[in-house]
Design a protein around this motif. Structure first.
Motif, PDB file in Angstrom:
ATOM      1  N   ARG A  36       0.813  -1.219   0.000  1.00  0.00           N
ATOM      2  CA  ARG A  36       0.000   0.000   0.000  1.00  0.00           C
ATOM      3  C   ARG A  36       0.839   1.258   0.000  1.00  0.00           C
ATOM      4  O   ARG A  36       0.395   2.312  -0.452  1.00  0.00           O
ATOM      5  N   ALA A  37       2.043   1.183   0.512  1.00  0.00           N
ATOM      6  CA  ALA A  37       2.915   2.358   0.555  1.00  0.00           C
ATOM      7  C   ALA A  37       3.158   2.916  -0.844  1.00  0.00           C
ATOM      8  O   ALA A  37       3.301   4.125  -1.025  1.00  0.00           O
ATOM      9  N   ILE A  90       1.060   3.085  -3.264  1.00  0.00           N
ATOM     10  CA  ILE A  90      -0.085   3.923  -3.641  1.00  0.00           C
ATOM     11  C   ILE A  90       0.109   5.327  -3.089  1.00  0.00           C
ATOM     12  O   ILE A  90      -0.143   6.323  -3.770  1.00  0.00           O
ATOM     13  N   HIS A  91       0.579   5.409  -1.846  1.00  0.00           N
ATOM     14  CA  HIS A  91       0.802   6.714  -1.231  1.00  0.00           C
ATOM     15  C   HIS A  91       1.939   7.470  -1.929  1.00  0.00           C
ATOM     16  O   HIS A  91       1.859   8.687  -2.074  1.00  0.00           O
ATOM     17  N   VAL A  92       2.958   6.754  -2.347  1.00  0.00           N
ATOM     18  CA  VAL A  92       4.045   7.394  -3.096  1.00  0.00           C
ATOM     19  C   VAL A  92       3.502   7.965  -4.403  1.00  0.00           C
ATOM     20  O   VAL A  92       3.803   9.116  -4.769  1.00  0.00           O
ATOM     21  N   SER A  93       2.700   7.184  -5.107  1.00  0.00           N
ATOM     22  CA  SER A  93       2.166   7.662  -6.382  1.00  0.00           C
ATOM     23  C   SER A  93       1.223   8.852  -6.178  1.00  0.00           C
ATOM     24  O   SER A  93       1.251   9.806  -6.958  1.00  0.00           O
ATOM     25  N   LEU A  94       0.406   8.817  -5.143  1.00  0.00           N
ATOM     26  CA  LEU A  94      -0.464   9.962  -4.852  1.00  0.00           C
ATOM     27  C   LEU A  94       0.362  11.203  -4.514  1.00  0.00           C
ATOM     28  O   LEU A  94       0.046  12.312  -4.964  1.00  0.00           O
ATOM     29  N   VAL A 100       4.165  11.160   0.595  1.00  0.00           N
ATOM     30  CA  VAL A 100       5.442  10.465   0.392  1.00  0.00           C
ATOM     31  C   VAL A 100       6.034  10.066   1.740  1.00  0.00           C
ATOM     32  O   VAL A 100       6.476   8.923   1.924  1.00  0.00           O
ATOM     33  N   VAL A 101       6.039  10.983   2.696  1.00  0.00           N
ATOM     34  CA  VAL A 101       6.577  10.671   4.030  1.00  0.00           C
ATOM     35  C   VAL A 101       5.742   9.578   4.691  1.00  0.00           C
ATOM     36  O   VAL A 101       6.287   8.655   5.296  1.00  0.00           O
ATOM     37  N   TYR A 102       4.424   9.660   4.561  1.00  0.00           N
ATOM     38  CA  TYR A 102       3.557   8.632   5.130  1.00  0.00           C
ATOM     39  C   TYR A 102       3.867   7.267   4.538  1.00  0.00           C
ATOM     40  O   TYR A 102       3.858   6.259   5.244  1.00  0.00           O
ATOM     41  N   SER A 103       4.174   7.236   3.256  1.00  0.00           N
ATOM     42  CA  SER A 103       4.503   5.952   2.630  1.00  0.00           C
ATOM     43  C   SER A 103       5.769   5.364   3.235  1.00  0.00           C
ATOM     44  O   SER A 103       5.903   4.140   3.339  1.00  0.00           O
ATOM     45  N   LEU A 104       6.685   6.203   3.646  1.00  0.00           N
ATOM     46  CA  LEU A 104       7.901   5.714   4.305  1.00  0.00           C
ATOM     47  C   LEU A 104       7.608   5.205   5.716  1.00  0.00           C
ATOM     48  O   LEU A 104       8.224   4.241   6.175  1.00  0.00           O
ATOM     49  N   VAL A 105       6.662   5.842   6.388  1.00  0.00           N
ATOM     50  CA  VAL A 105       6.321   5.454   7.747  1.00  0.00           C
ATOM     51  C   VAL A 105       5.589   4.116   7.775  1.00  0.00           C
ATOM     52  O   VAL A 105       5.837   3.283   8.652  1.00  0.00           O
ATOM     53  N   ILE A 106       4.676   3.886   6.818  1.00  0.00           N
ATOM     54  CA  ILE A 106       3.873   2.667   6.842  1.00  0.00           C
ATOM     55  C   ILE A 106       4.505   1.516   6.090  1.00  0.00           C
ATOM     56  O   ILE A 106       3.957   0.424   6.075  1.00  0.00           O
TER      57      ILE A 106
END
Length: 93
Positions: free
Chosen positions: A36-37, A39-43, A85-91
């Motif tokens: 899922r991370a 998806i957050h990177v792409s968003l 992008v930061v959230y994708s790194l956290v999750i």
């Protein structure tokens, strides 16, 4: 057009192309890994590219008037993109 406007368009084009490249790479990574991370990177990178596009279009449509509003939209969308992008790194698992 002035030289600075051509340079602005060139810098914006580079930012948009690189941002959309990251979107494509993240989507491909998601399809391969189902993380899922990605998806957050792409968003995130999609929002960053959208900020650049929206700011450039608005700047030329308004003849670079209302700079404060342009900067607010650019900073707001870019910040939201970087939060994804930061959230994708956290999750990231």
């Amino acid at each position: 057009m002035l030289l600075v406007e051509y340079l602005y368009l060139a810098a914006t084009a580079i930012l948009v192309i690189s941002g959309l490249t990251m979107v494509g790479m993240a989507i491909r990574a998601y399809l391969q890994t189902t993380r899922r991370a990605m998806i957050h990177v792409s968003l995130g990178f999609g929002l960053i590219a959208a900020a650049a596009i929206a700011t450039a279009i608005s700047a030329f449509v308004t003849d670079f008037q209302g700079v404060r509003s342009l900067l607010l939209v650019n900073s707001g969308l870019s910040s939201l993109g970087f939060i994804f992008v930061v959230y994708s790194l956290v999750i990231y698992d």
